[in-house]
Design a protein around this motif. Structure first.
Motif, mmCIF file in Angstrom:
data_model
loop_
_atom_site.group_PDB
_atom_site.id
_atom_site.type_symbol
_atom_site.label_atom_id
_atom_site.label_comp_id
_atom_site.label_asym_id
_atom_site.label_seq_id
_atom_site.Cartn_x
_atom_site.Cartn_y
_atom_site.Cartn_z
ATOM 1 N N ASN A 137 0.833 -1.191 0.000
ATOM 2 C CA ASN A 137 0.000 0.000 0.000
ATOM 3 C C ASN A 137 0.883 1.261 0.000
ATOM 4 O OD1 ASN A 137 -2.382 1.561 0.128
ATOM 5 N ND2 ASN A 137 -2.236 1.646 2.352
ATOM 6 N N ALA A 138 1.931 1.257 0.815
ATOM 7 C CA ALA A 138 2.837 2.400 0.862
ATOM 8 C C ALA A 138 3.505 2.619 -0.499
ATOM 9 C CB ALA A 138 3.876 2.192 1.958
ATOM 10 N N ASP A 140 2.291 1.847 -3.396
ATOM 11 C CA ASP A 140 1.289 2.355 -4.319
ATOM 12 C C ASP A 140 1.058 3.867 -4.167
ATOM 13 O OD1 ASP A 140 0.933 -0.170 -5.346
ATOM 14 O OD2 ASP A 140 -0.874 -0.617 -4.156
ATOM 15 N N ARG A 141 1.343 4.391 -2.997
ATOM 16 C CA ARG A 141 1.126 5.814 -2.740
ATOM 17 C C ARG A 141 2.274 6.694 -3.195
ATOM 18 N NH1 ARG A 141 -2.729 6.885 1.788
ATOM 19 N NH2 ARG A 141 -3.892 4.969 1.994
#
Length: 143
Positions: A137-138, A140-141
């Motif tokens: 998730n990190a 992807d950001r």
């Protein structure tokens, strides 16, 4: 919250000292009135403004002692390990000398708050870590 970092600002109606060097802010208000029981990090003492106290700039050791004695659990010195790391070595030697001379005594309460920040699980190897949803998730950001 598990930890906080006070800013190096002065709220003169409360205390003439910057918040990170103020026992009134850290112990009386944050710990006493607000009942905060997590860890308190100093601001990054490698920033000259974060070492200003009473109109002068303290060296790393003196600033760390002031912050720890005011109620910080950990003193930070960032970006000083570049090159040969002399600033970090000097700071660590200074802290040991201050302890030996009785100018600073480590707090058992601070020790327990620092230990509480450590993860209770065994560290993962890099390949396993990269598969974790939080890591993905990190990534992807990132732009």
């Amino acid at each position: 919250l598990t930890s906080v970092m006070p800013a190096h600002v002065i709220y003169s109606k409360v205390d003439k000292r910057p918040a990170g060097f103020s026992a009134k802010w850290l112990q009386d208000i944050l710990r006493g009135r607000l009942r905060f029981d997590g860890a308190i990090f100093s601001d990054d003492l490698s920033m000259e403004a974060a070492r200003r106290l009473d109109g002068r700039t303290l060296d790393f050791t003196a600033a760390a002692i002031e912050a720890l004695n005011a109620g910080c659990d950990m003193a930070l010195l960032c970006n000083q390990s570049l090159g040969d790391g002399a600033a970090v070595d000097e700071w660590l030697d200074g802290m040991q000398a201050a302890r030996d001379q009785g100018r600073w005594t480590p707090s058992p309460d601070s020790e327990s708050r620092r230990l509480a920040l450590l993860p209770e699980t065994l560290p993962q190897n890099w390949d396993e870590l990269m598969l974790q949803p939080a890591y993905r998730n990190a990534l992807d950001r990132l732009p």
